[in-house]
Design an enzyme around this catalytic site. Structure first.
Site, PDB file in Angstrom:
ATOM      1  N   ASP A 315      30.814  78.864  12.906  1.00  0.00           N
ATOM      2  CA  ASP A 315      30.279  77.877  11.986  1.00  0.00           C
ATOM      3  C   ASP A 315      31.270  77.752  10.828  1.00  0.00           C
ATOM      4  O   ASP A 315      32.065  78.663  10.591  1.00  0.00           O
ATOM      5  CB  ASP A 315      28.910  78.353  11.490  1.00  0.00           C
ATOM      6  CG  ASP A 315      28.309  77.412  10.477  1.00  0.00           C
ATOM      7  OD1 ASP A 315      28.364  76.201  10.696  1.00  0.00           O
ATOM      8  OD2 ASP A 315      27.788  77.905   9.457  1.00  0.00           O
ATOM      9  N   ASP A 508      25.965  82.264   9.962  1.00  0.00           N
ATOM     10  CA  ASP A 508      25.328  82.933   8.830  1.00  0.00           C
ATOM     11  C   ASP A 508      23.990  83.566   9.211  1.00  0.00           C
ATOM     12  O   ASP A 508      23.379  84.252   8.396  1.00  0.00           O
ATOM     13  CB  ASP A 508      25.158  81.979   7.640  1.00  0.00           C
ATOM     14  CG  ASP A 508      24.280  80.782   7.977  1.00  0.00           C
ATOM     15  OD1 ASP A 508      23.577  80.825   9.002  1.00  0.00           O
ATOM     16  OD2 ASP A 508      24.289  79.813   7.210  1.00  0.00           O
ATOM     17  N   ASP A 512      21.823  79.225  12.034  1.00  0.00           N
ATOM     18  CA  ASP A 512      22.454  79.233  13.352  1.00  0.00           C
ATOM     19  C   ASP A 512      21.765  80.168  14.345  1.00  0.00           C
ATOM     20  O   ASP A 512      22.366  80.570  15.342  1.00  0.00           O
ATOM     21  CB  ASP A 512      23.924  79.643  13.219  1.00  0.00           C
ATOM     22  CG  ASP A 512      24.712  78.643  12.387  1.00  0.00           C
ATOM     23  OD1 ASP A 512      24.637  77.444  12.686  1.00  0.00           O
ATOM     24  OD2 ASP A 512      25.385  79.070  11.439  1.00  0.00           O
TER      25      ASP A 512
END
Length: 617
Positions: A315, A508, A512
């Site tokens: 991410d 995180d 996610d």
């Protein structure tokens, strides 16, 4: 060294002393008496465990092998060899116990983060209670040098927190009123008054301890192989030893005593204890070494899989960037910059997203905010709100397209938040995030550690994503993604390299969670205090340093290498000495030294996993 280990070592040394005295005594009966006393002192627990195994129907284990071999040696009059088998076997067990103790100590050091008591303000008095008795909302008093017992928010006081037990970092973190603190951290100086936000069982320290304690339940492929191997191997060698004893005398006129001696030597050397203890110990040590670096690994299987990581998907926000957004540019239309920012902030005040917070911070104190009932969140796109009879839209390009609003081009790179009222475009706000300083270093180190492809998935704009990827050397970028689309991309990547290593997703742990659970290995970053991270991820990095992933990869590669070394070494040496025993070349003394020597060397090799990883990469 524990009291039990000292007691066992004393027993081993005393047994060895009795054996030496017995060997030096010329009188045969006294010699036998000393040797049998040494045998029973050294091996009584082995004999008892073998008997219990027979009663339980679990016959074929190392205790059974040692008991049969030594009893057989006594029957044929080889008393000294029987004692030597037991003494050296117990010595090998002691080394294994010591190694396991060292490995457990590395993980048990985590238990030191668990406060025994908590000081609570009740009825104007400070009461010392068990942390489990503290209720949410109560005020804790933490003095200098004390551990924080529960997660909470500082009401009064300024201090620095030692977070080393959780993050592996020695640099204290400054905190003051309003900051969130986590259980297990040490208050370095001053007195803090903290409002408890979670009960003890839900606190960071309790979840970490539960995670580590349960890690042993998820075995690696190597450990599972050893477990299955031992179930088949042990009865097979017992049958082989029996046939070795019976067939030559019955069919080939062999001497019963000679072949009995060979069969007993065969049994001694065949004991699989070197494999049974050293391979799990290797992984146990690897998990312990990782924990000391602030890396929590939920099981040996994830530690093993990480060594084969070939694709790392990340991410962007909070992983590669700081996640601290700032308004950099305002492009209003039909109103002033301040009016545009204020209008957007009134709507965004209903959201806790980092972008929303950055807009509110840039706007400063607001005269009014919109009630939550008037704000609708459109997942992955933005917010719709009712204000003074108008529908205010604040969000990304996708939201504007849904509303049929034509957008102007923006020359600035960053996250663009558009604002419209009743489908009339009012302007946009450009917000920029900053790359983490260590992100570039971490990306380079991943390639050195065998990762072949770096992929970035983000909900941010394509221009921002490409700029970030170029700065970090990322191979593949997918931007403007909804959470569900991130999962779809991970599914595609998994299908593309189904036979080419493991896919790791780093996020995180909060936004996610679906992707973390779908990847081969889910890694949550900066997860101290995050419930979603600990639950969804397979590996948890307790701080925001992406370089910790490279430390975890190094530990996994080292652990897997050591485990394989032990398997190959133990099997080759045992096979060689077993063949020598069958040929009559290896007597029971050599068999004992081969068995114990292999076990001790394998255990000492496994203990190398306890050594800290190189933090520079």
């Amino acid at each position: 060294m524990s009291r039990k280990q000292r007691r066992n070592l004393t027993r081993i040394l005393l047994s060895a002393l009795l054996m030496i005295i017995g060997l030096l005594i010329p009188n045969e009966w006294i010699k036998i008496a000393f040797l049998m006393a040494a045998y029973l002192l050294a091996g009584h627990d082995v004999l008892i465990e073998a008997a219990k195994g027979i009663v339980r129907g679990q016959v074929f284990d190392e205790h059974f092998l040692m008991s049969i071999a030594t009893i057989g040696a006594v029957i044929i009059g080889e008393y000294a060899e029987a004692v030597a088998v037991m003494v050296l076997y117990q010595l090998g067990e002691w080394f294994q116990s010591y190694a396991v103790g060292k490995s457990r100590a590395s993980i048990a050091s985590l238990m030191d983060i668990c406060p025994v008591t908590a000081d609570v303000e009740r009825d104007g008095q400070i009461q010392t209670v068990d942390p489990a008795e503290v209720e949410i909302g109560e005020t804790l008093v933490i003095r200098a040098g004390e551990r924080i017992p529960l997660d909470g928010v500082i009401l009064e006081g300024n201090s620095a927190l030692d977070t080393a037990a959780l993050t592996g970092e020695s640099l204290p973190r400054d905190v003051s009123a309003g900051d969130t603190v986590f259980s297990g951290c040490i208050n370095v100086h001053g007195v803090l008054r903290v409002k408890a936000e979670k009960r003890y069982e839900d606190s960071t320290v309790a979840r970490i301890l539960e995670l580590v304690e349960n890690a042993a339940d998820k075995k690696s492929v190597a450990e599972s192989f050893i477990t299955r191997f031992a179930r088949v191997y042990t009865p097979a060698v017992c049958l082989a030893a029996l046939l070795l004893f019976l067939l030559p005398p019955v069919f080939f006129d062999g001497q019963w005593a000679d072949w009995g001696h060979r069969a007993l030597s065969f049994l001694v050397v065949s004991c699989p204890c070197a494999l049974v203890i050293s391979v799990p110990l290797s992984f146990f040590g690897g998990i312990g070494a990782a924990s000391r670096c602030g890396i929590l690994i939920k099981g040996s299987n994830y530690l093993e899989n990480l060594a084969n990581a070939t694709t790392v998907v990340m991410d962007k926000t909070g992983t590669l960037t700081k996640g601290v957004f700032q308004v950099t540019t305002l492009h209003p239309k039909h109103l002033s910059e301040k009016e545009l920012l204020t209008l957007a902030a009134e709507v965004e005040s209903a959201s806790t997203h980092p972008i929303s917070r950055s807009i509110c911070e840039a706007a400063g104190p607001l005269a009014a905010t919109l009630p939550m009932s008037d704000v609708e969140e459109v997942a992955g796109k933005g917010l719709l709100a009712q204000r003074d009879g108008q529908t205010i839209a604040v969000g990304n390009e996708k939201l504007m397209q849904e509303l049929g609003i034509e957008l102007p081009s923006c020359p600035h790179t960053g996250t663009v938040v558009h604002v419209a009222a009743d489908r009339v475009y009012l302007g946009h706000i450009v917000i920029a995030d900053q790359l983490k300083q260590e992100a570039k270093e971490a990306a380079i180190a991943m390639k050195k550690n065998g990762v072949q492809k770096l992929v970035m998935l983000t909900g941010d704009s394509e221009a921002v994503a490409k700029e970030t990827a170029a700065a970090l050397g990322i191979d593949e970028v997918h931007a403007s993604l909804l959470p569900t689309e991130k999962v779809e991309h991970v599914e595609r990547l998994l299908a593309d390299h189904i036979h080419h290593g493991q896919l790791v997703f780093v996020g995180d742990g909060i936004n996610d969670a679906p992707v973390l659970t779908r990847a081969d290995i889910g890694v949550a970053m900066g997860a101290m205090g995050s419930d979603a991270a600990v639950e969804a991820a397979d590996i948890v990095l307790m701080d925001d340093d992406l370089r910790k992933l490279n430390i975890a990869i190094q530990i996994s590669k080292k652990t897997l290498s050591i485990a394989r070394q032990n398997i190959i070494f133990a099997l080759l040496v045992k096979l060689l000495v077993m063949l020598l025993a069958v040929a009559g070349i290896a007597d029971m003394w050599l068999a004992v030294f081969a068995d114990v020597g292999v076990s001790v060397l394998a255990v000492l090799n496994a203990m190398r996993t306890l050594q800290p990883a190189n933090r520079d990469t």
